[in-house]
Design a protein around this motif. Structure first.
Motif, PDB file in Angstrom:
ATOM      1  N   HIS A   1       0.833  -1.200   0.000  1.00  0.00           N
ATOM      2  CA  HIS A   1       0.000   0.000   0.000  1.00  0.00           C
ATOM      3  C   HIS A   1       0.869   1.253   0.000  1.00  0.00           C
ATOM      4  N   LEU A   2       1.894   1.235   0.807  1.00  0.00           N
ATOM      5  CA  LEU A   2       2.778   2.397   0.923  1.00  0.00           C
ATOM      6  C   LEU A   2       3.484   2.678  -0.404  1.00  0.00           C
ATOM      7  N   ALA A   3       4.036   1.637  -1.016  1.00  0.00           N
ATOM      8  CA  ALA A   3       4.787   1.827  -2.262  1.00  0.00           C
ATOM      9  C   ALA A   3       3.869   2.294  -3.394  1.00  0.00           C
ATOM     10  N   ASN A   4       2.682   1.694  -3.521  1.00  0.00           N
ATOM     11  CA  ASN A   4       1.763   2.087  -4.594  1.00  0.00           C
ATOM     12  C   ASN A   4       1.269   3.516  -4.414  1.00  0.00           C
ATOM     13  N   THR A   5       0.972   3.906  -3.177  1.00  0.00           N
ATOM     14  CA  THR A   5       0.504   5.270  -2.937  1.00  0.00           C
ATOM     15  C   THR A   5       1.602   6.284  -3.244  1.00  0.00           C
ATOM     16  N   ALA A   6       2.806   6.029  -2.778  1.00  0.00           N
ATOM     17  CA  ALA A   6       3.906   6.957  -3.051  1.00  0.00           C
ATOM     18  C   ALA A   6       4.175   7.052  -4.551  1.00  0.00           C
ATOM     19  N   TRP A   7       4.146   5.917  -5.241  1.00  0.00           N
ATOM     20  CA  TRP A   7       4.386   5.938  -6.690  1.00  0.00           C
ATOM     21  C   TRP A   7       3.304   6.720  -7.409  1.00  0.00           C
ATOM     22  N   ALA A   8       2.049   6.565  -6.989  1.00  0.00           N
ATOM     23  CA  ALA A   8       0.949   7.264  -7.657  1.00  0.00           C
ATOM     24  C   ALA A   8       1.094   8.778  -7.512  1.00  0.00           C
ATOM     25  N   PHE A   9       1.367   9.262  -6.299  1.00  0.00           N
ATOM     26  CA  PHE A   9       1.502  10.702  -6.093  1.00  0.00           C
ATOM     27  C   PHE A   9       2.724  11.241  -6.838  1.00  0.00           C
ATOM     28  N   ALA A  10       3.799  10.482  -6.872  1.00  0.00           N
ATOM     29  CA  ALA A  10       4.990  10.938  -7.595  1.00  0.00           C
ATOM     30  C   ALA A  10       4.738  10.968  -9.093  1.00  0.00           C
ATOM     31  N   THR A  11       4.062   9.968  -9.620  1.00  0.00           N
ATOM     32  CA  THR A  11       3.777   9.926 -11.055  1.00  0.00           C
ATOM     33  C   THR A  11       2.904  11.096 -11.478  1.00  0.00           C
ATOM     34  N   LEU A  12       1.936  11.470 -10.637  1.00  0.00           N
ATOM     35  CA  LEU A  12       1.050  12.593 -10.958  1.00  0.00           C
ATOM     36  C   LEU A  12       1.648  13.940 -10.578  1.00  0.00           C
TER      37      LEU A  12
ATOM     38  N   ASP B   1       8.520  -3.118  -3.942  1.00  0.00           N
ATOM     39  CA  ASP B   1       8.194  -2.069  -2.966  1.00  0.00           C
ATOM     40  C   ASP B   1       9.407  -1.189  -2.685  1.00  0.00           C
ATOM     41  N   LEU B   2      10.570  -1.797  -2.531  1.00  0.00           N
ATOM     42  CA  LEU B   2      11.785  -1.015  -2.287  1.00  0.00           C
ATOM     43  C   LEU B   2      12.093  -0.094  -3.458  1.00  0.00           C
ATOM     44  N   ALA B   3      11.945  -0.623  -4.677  1.00  0.00           N
ATOM     45  CA  ALA B   3      12.243   0.178  -5.862  1.00  0.00           C
ATOM     46  C   ALA B   3      11.275   1.349  -5.995  1.00  0.00           C
ATOM     47  N   LEU B   4       9.983   1.107  -5.795  1.00  0.00           N
ATOM     48  CA  LEU B   4       8.997   2.175  -5.937  1.00  0.00           C
ATOM     49  C   LEU B   4       9.183   3.253  -4.871  1.00  0.00           C
TER      50      LEU B   4
ATOM     51  N   ASN C   1      15.163   1.071 -11.125  1.00  0.00           N
ATOM     52  CA  ASN C   1      14.371   2.097 -10.431  1.00  0.00           C
ATOM     53  C   ASN C   1      14.958   2.441  -9.066  1.00  0.00           C
ATOM     54  N   MET C   2      15.405   1.420  -8.332  1.00  0.00           N
ATOM     55  CA  MET C   2      15.973   1.686  -7.010  1.00  0.00           C
ATOM     56  C   MET C   2      17.280   2.467  -7.128  1.00  0.00           C
ATOM     57  N   LEU C   3      18.171   2.038  -8.020  1.00  0.00           N
ATOM     58  CA  LEU C   3      19.447   2.740  -8.159  1.00  0.00           C
ATOM     59  C   LEU C   3      19.246   4.147  -8.708  1.00  0.00           C
ATOM     60  N   TRP C   4      18.266   4.312  -9.599  1.00  0.00           N
ATOM     61  CA  TRP C   4      17.982   5.655 -10.100  1.00  0.00           C
ATOM     62  C   TRP C   4      17.576   6.572  -8.958  1.00  0.00           C
ATOM     63  N   GLY C   5      16.699   6.085  -8.068  1.00  0.00           N
ATOM     64  CA  GLY C   5      16.282   6.907  -6.946  1.00  0.00           C
ATOM     65  C   GLY C   5      17.426   7.243  -6.009  1.00  0.00           C
ATOM     66  N   LEU C   6      18.242   6.264  -5.674  1.00  0.00           N
ATOM     67  CA  LEU C   6      19.374   6.522  -4.777  1.00  0.00           C
ATOM     68  C   LEU C   6      20.372   7.479  -5.411  1.00  0.00           C
ATOM     69  N   ASP C   7      20.612   7.319  -6.714  1.00  0.00           N
ATOM     70  CA  ASP C   7      21.569   8.185  -7.401  1.00  0.00           C
ATOM     71  C   ASP C   7      21.060   9.624  -7.465  1.00  0.00           C
ATOM     72  N   HIS C   8      19.785   9.818  -7.822  1.00  0.00           N
ATOM     73  CA  HIS C   8      19.266  11.173  -7.973  1.00  0.00           C
ATOM     74  C   HIS C   8      18.993  11.850  -6.636  1.00  0.00           C
ATOM     75  N   ALA C   9      18.933  11.077  -5.566  1.00  0.00           N
ATOM     76  CA  ALA C   9      18.859  11.686  -4.236  1.00  0.00           C
ATOM     77  C   ALA C   9      20.245  11.998  -3.684  1.00  0.00           C
ATOM     78  N   ASN C  10      21.295  11.719  -4.477  1.00  0.00           N
ATOM     79  CA  ASN C  10      22.689  11.939  -4.058  1.00  0.00           C
ATOM     80  C   ASN C  10      23.042  11.142  -2.803  1.00  0.00           C
ATOM     81  N   TYR C  11      22.441   9.959  -2.711  1.00  0.00           N
ATOM     82  CA  TYR C  11      22.724   9.104  -1.561  1.00  0.00           C
ATOM     83  C   TYR C  11      24.165   8.596  -1.647  1.00  0.00           C
ATOM     84  N   VAL C  12      24.905   8.732  -0.567  1.00  0.00           N
ATOM     85  CA  VAL C  12      26.327   8.372  -0.539  1.00  0.00           C
ATOM     86  C   VAL C  12      26.526   7.196   0.407  1.00  0.00           C
TER      87      VAL C  12
END
Length: 847
Positions: A384-395, A428-431, A470-481
């Motif tokens: 539920h958490l992953a789908n909701t976050a993905w929906a709001f981000a997509t829109l 879920d982790l990727a989303l 998707n997971m690596l893209w998110g970590l990379d664009h958040a500048n996660y070190v």
């Protein structure tokens, strides 16, 4: 003696087999020839029939035009008679004049007759012209001769080598003995093939231990149940199991055909709200998209929408989104009914996912769903958490309060994963990583990203290429070190066999390689993986962009490659592979371009009226083409830019016939409006109607449902092409080659379509040196953050859409009020029933 008999038997068998092969091959070639002739003859009949329709239409419209032209001529004669009577001045020329009151009535009637005759002429000519226009419209738009396309012609023909693809029973068919007795047309062949495939799938299901329930399902289908119940029971039987996809589809098609044969479509009108919900859910689970059936289902749901419970509303939306079937009017009514309703966590996640999947933007509904999600946050599972976050981000909804609550819930689930028995699967982790990074709700020191990285390392073997990307893209664009994490993932990627990477799409490999490259360079295994990436992903893209293609082939080729860009770290390699020089950041000219482009963004967008349009180098008019910094950096901020946020720096020096033309300007995304009115836009640009010839011969492609013709790179190159034409005309050398150089600096790396436009421009003008540089948008946003004065009121202008988003986001988190103007608009559109002013409809559901 026995050997001789055996040899004779073998020879006889070979002769019989050879004879059967030749006999069946001759039949196949004979049928293939007549199949093409049948197609051609059918098309000729269709063309003749269409010509009859066209002739009938011409006759009918011609009759109307002739009659009205005659009416106009007669009315003109009557007008001439009225004029002649007016010339006399009175009645009774050879006797005493009538009284004045009679003359007044007569003159009035004569004037009225003259007016009516003029009106009759106008109406007759108007009717004649409308009939002619309607005839032309129908002849050119509707009633066209069905000339077959090349694709249809290719589909109708058969190659001799296709005989080798037939089944062995058809290649060596014995005449009369194995003949089924029915001539195999295209339709019957497909049905026979489907029946045999179903039989093979049924045997496979029986062998897998699932066949014991097949008899139960068949008895249920034959027991006279309502068609929707038969479909629902079959879907319920298939959903919790995981047989092979072929087995599922084979068994799913059987009840669908039974339902269609037994008049399923005609009984949809008799279903109640629950039965309609069951039917839509079953069709989605069985992945059966019948547009006619779905249209009827939407029609019935529209009339029974108020009878649906919140769970049924979410199920219907989820079903149509799963089938990729969008009915805007139904979705508007469904969204209206969802306002003010009390949803469970599963229904909330399903409805959010459906809205985002169909890209259906309803900001007020999403505001209500965010409020409901805050109330039910304690019951949210990882899915539920992953789908909701993905929906709001997509829109594109930032919903900061909601995302803070989602982050807290995710941390709780990740921390007490074993105690709560709630597992984050790789999807879920990727989303979660993608969604929080997309809207910049997670930074380099985010605790959520650290927990996601730790959980991902434990389940790394379960990741698919898309989930890993998707997971690596998110970590990379958040500048996660976290060098240890990235090195571990890089080592795991290098240990994968190459067949694992062959399944990955181009954009997935781009995201993975871009994220891991800073931490994995130098090793031999990484070098092999990077060589595979460049040879199998980037080089085919470069070769395709350099090849000559038709417009349709160009679009389809880019879609098949599925490489929409080369990323921030590999775009320079792609440009050099294409023969385009790359602008480095150490050049003083690049620093000046960056400064000018930054100053351009810092200018306030002031809408103004320009009756005569404006020039390409009108800085203030160009600045009004992109949104204000308040909208760009806060209301709609995200790490990847929307196309209408981009402006690039263009510089050029063109020389032809002794004339020199210098260009140094900033170019916004959309070509400057020549109609005059400039305003700040807030929505994604719609497709332009310009063809390739108007865009200086550069082809573009529609990728991810977005037309790329209005991108800044294409706009800038179109302006350079116009300047080349102007300098050629000024030098009186229209056929001469123009020399010089062109430089583009973009605040974000170009997409594949824009890269193709660069290649096409370079090939059309070989004597012009093309150099391109780029920045990463996330770094560009931080550059603007440092320079932007938030107190400047000139940067507070917002588009209508952005203003509504900000007003909703600034509403108190516990507010349930729906804007009254939104209620009134929905009432005017969809009826007089109020929103949230009805009792909840309690329905039993089995999902």
């Amino acid at each position: 003696m026995a050997s001789v008999a055996a040899e004779a038997g073998v020879a006889a068998g070979a002769a019989v087999g050879f004879g059967l092969f030749n006999y069946n091959r001759a039949n196949y070639l004979y049928d293939a020839e007549f199949r093409y002739e049948r197609f051609s003859q059918g098309r000729e009949y269709a063309c003749e029939q269409q010509q009859q329709y066209r002739n009938d239409l011409r006759t009918l419209s011609g009759l109307t035009m002739v009659k009205n032209n005659q009416y106009a001529g007669l009315a003109a004669l009557d007008m001439a008679l009225c004029v002649a009577l007016y010339c006399a001045g009175r009645l009774g020329l050879h006797g005493p004049s009538p009284p004045g009151w009679i003359m007044g009535l007569w003159l009035t009637n004569n004037a009225a007759s003259f007016s009516f005759m003029g009106l009759a002429i106008f109406m007759a000519l108007h009717a004649s012209f409308r009939a002619q226009a309607a005839s032309v419209n129908l002849l050119t738009r509707k009633i066209r001769v069905p000339v077959p396309s090349m694709r249809q012609l290719d589909k109708a023909r058969r190659f001799s080598s296709e005989f080798e693809q037939q089944q062995w029973s058809d290649i060596f068919r014995v005449p009369y003995l194995t003949n089924p007795g029915v001539p195999k047309t295209d339709e019957t062949s497909a049905k026979v093939a489907g029946s045999s495939h179903r039989a093979r799938s049924a045997r496979a299901l029986g062998a897998s231990g699932l066949g014991g329930n097949r008899g139960t399902i068949m008895l249920t289908l034959e027991a006279g149940y309502y068609p929707s119940e038969r479909l629902w029971l079959c879907a319920r039987w298939l959903q919790p199991r995981s047989p092979s996809p072929a087995s599922i589809m084979s068994l799913a098609k059987l009840p669908l055909r039974l339902a269609r044969v037994r008049g399923h479509a005609t009984k949809v009108a008799a279903m109640d709200a629950q039965a309609l919900t069951d039917l839509s859910w079953a069709l989605a689970v069985l992945n059966h998209k019948d547009n006619k059936l779905l249209a009827g289902l939407c029609h019935q749901l529209f009339g029974r929408m108020e009878d649906l419970s919140p769970a049924n509303l979410a199920i219907c939306a989820w079903s149509f989104a799963t089938l990729h079937y969008r009915d805007d009017l139904l979705m508007k009514r469904l969204n209206r009914q969802a306002l003010g309703r009390d949803f469970e966590a599963q229904s909330l996640a399903n409805l959010c996912w459906a809205e985002a999947t169909m890209r259906f933007k309803d900001d007020v509904l999403m505001h209500h769903l965010s409020h409901e999600a805050l109330r039910k946050m304690n019951s949210f599972s990882p899915q539920h958490l992953a789908n909701t976050a993905w929906a709001f981000a997509t829109l594109g909804r930032r919903a900061e309060v909601l995302f803070r609550a989602l982050e807290q819930r995710a941390l709780e689930l990740l921390e007490f994963e074993k105690e709560l028995k709630e597992d984050f699967v790789p999807l879920d982790l990727a989303l979660c990583a993608w969604s929080f990074a997309w809207l910049e709700h997670a930074g380099p020191d985010s605790l959520l990203l650290r927990k996601i990285a730790q959980a991902a390392l434990r389940r790394l073997e379960e990741f698919s290429t898309q989930q890993l990307a998707n997971m690596l893209w998110g970590l990379d664009h958040a500048n996660y070190v976290d060098p240890a994490f990235f090195r571990a993932v890089a080592s795991w990627c290098c240990a994968r066999p190459m067949r694992f990477w062959h399944k990955a799409a181009g954009e997935e490999l781009v995201s993975i390689m871009t994220a891991l490259r800073p931490y994995a360079e130098g090793g031999q295994a990484w070098g092999e993986l990077e060589a595979f990436f460049t040879n199998e992903t980037l080089r085919p893209l470069a070769q395709f962009l350099c090849a000559s293609n038709s417009s349709e082939g160009y679009v389809q080729g880019l879609r098949q490659l599925r490489t929409y860009h080369a990323g921030a770290l590999y775009t320079s390699w792609l440009l050099q592979e294409l023969g385009i020089a790359f602008l480095g950041h150490g050049d003083a000219r690049v620093a000046q371009k960056v400064e000018d482009l930054t100053n351009f963004y810092l200018l306030p967008p002031e809408p103004r009226w320009l009756p005569d349009g404006y020039d390409d180098d009108d800085v203030q008019a160009n600045r009004a083409e992109i949104p204000s910094l308040l909208e760009l950096l806060e209301v709609k901020r995200r790490v990847q830019p929307s196309s209408h946020f981009i402006a690039l720096h263009l510089s050029a020096e063109l020389v032809a016939g002794g004339l020199r033309r210098n260009i140094w300007r900033v170019v916004p995304t959309r070509p400057p409006r020549r109609s005059g009115l400039c305003f700040v836009r807030g929505e994604k640009l719609e497709e332009h109607g310009d063809d390739d010839d108007k865009m200086a011969g550069m082809r573009t492609a529609t990728l991810r449902d977005y037309q790329r013709k209005h991108h800044a790179e294409v706009t800038a190159l179109s302006q350079v092409a116009e300047a080349i034409s102007e300098i050629r005309e000024a030098a009186f050398e229209r056929e001469s080659e123009v020399s010089g150089w062109v430089e583009l600096f973009v605040p974000h790396y170009p997409c594949s379509s824009c890269t193709g436009a660069l290649v096409q421009f370079a090939s059309c003008h070989p004597k012009i040196t093309l150099r391109v540089g780029h920045e990463d948008w996330r770094h560009w946003l931080r550059r603007l953050d440092v320079r932007w004065d938030k107190a400047d009121p000139r940067h507070q202008a917002l588009s209508i859409n952005a203003r509504q988003l900000r007003d909703l986001d600034q509403t108190a988190p516990d507010a349930t009020a729906i804007p009254e103007n939104y209620r009134a608009a929905l009432r005017r559109t969809l009826g007089s029933t109020g929103i949230g002013e009805r009792e909840e409809v309690k329905k039993q559901t089995f999902y």
